[in-house]
Design an enzyme around this catalytic site. Structure first.
Site, short mmCIF file in Angstrom:
data_model
loop_
_atom_site.label_atom_id
_atom_site.label_comp_id
_atom_site.label_asym_id
_atom_site.label_seq_id
_atom_site.Cartn_x
_atom_site.Cartn_y
_atom_site.Cartn_z
N ALA A 59 -26.11 -118.10 32.28
CA ALA A 59 -26.45 -118.54 33.64
C ALA A 59 -27.73 -119.37 33.64
CB ALA A 59 -26.58 -117.34 34.56
N ALA A 62 -26.80 -122.78 32.45
CA ALA A 62 -26.06 -123.50 33.49
C ALA A 62 -27.00 -123.98 34.59
CB ALA A 62 -24.96 -122.62 34.06
N GLU A 63 -27.89 -123.10 35.05
CA GLU A 63 -28.80 -123.50 36.13
C GLU A 63 -29.76 -124.59 35.66
OE1 GLU A 63 -31.70 -121.87 39.65
OE2 GLU A 63 -30.46 -120.45 38.54
N THR A 64 -30.21 -124.49 34.43
CA THR A 64 -31.09 -125.51 33.87
C THR A 64 -30.38 -126.86 33.85
OG1 THR A 64 -32.27 -123.91 32.53
CG2 THR A 64 -32.32 -126.20 31.78
N SER A 67 -29.75 -128.15 37.48
CA SER A 67 -31.00 -128.55 38.14
C SER A 67 -31.53 -129.86 37.56
CB SER A 67 -32.05 -127.45 38.00
OG SER A 67 -31.69 -126.32 38.74
#
Length: 141
Positions: A59, A62-64, A67
């Site tokens: 996660a 993925a968020e990195t 973003s």
């Protein structure tokens, strides 16, 4: 002066110093008009106790990736981007090698963005499917 792809990726990776991204060895490796790809090595550092990739590390990758994609397509001299929500469905376990996250836009609005992030292994097997919503806000004067 227009920066080259190599220079943009270097700046993105340099911005990761002394952050969670450096801790997890996440690197931005490629981007295009509507996507960004990041990778992370699967080592004991990102394992859960039974020796497979931890979903939280997935996660974070993925968020990195999502973003950074939102940042690439935003005027960051006037705005900043923040994550609003992330979901992750983990489909397959990984013990070693690299995992790759590819973030593509589902919605690229002026204020909100929605990204589809597919995490795959080195053989292009689907590991996780994630969705990230971000918000772009103006910097205060």
């Amino acid at each position: 002066m227009q920066l080259s792809k190599k220079d943009i990726l270097k700046r993105a990776n340099d911005a990761s110093k002394n952050t969670l991204l450096e801790t997890l060895d996440i690197q931005m490796v490629d981007f295009g008009d509507d996507y960004l790809i990041a990778r992370m090595p699967v080592t004991p550092k990102v394992h859960q106790p039974d020796g497979v990739l931890h979903g939280g590390a997935t996660a974070a990758l993925a968020e990195t990736c999502g973003s950074f994609a939102a940042h690439l397509f935003t005027d960051t001299s006037k705005n900043f981007v923040r994550g609003l929500e992330i979901t992750a469905n983990h489909l397959k376990a990984v013990k070693d090698g690299f995992v790759y996250a590819k973030a593509t836009f589902i919605h690229k609005g002026r204020t909100t963005q929605l990204l589809d992030i597919r995490v795959t292994d080195e053989d292009d097997n689907l590991i996780s499917v994630c969705r990230l919503s971000t918000i772009t806000l103006p910097m205060k004067a």
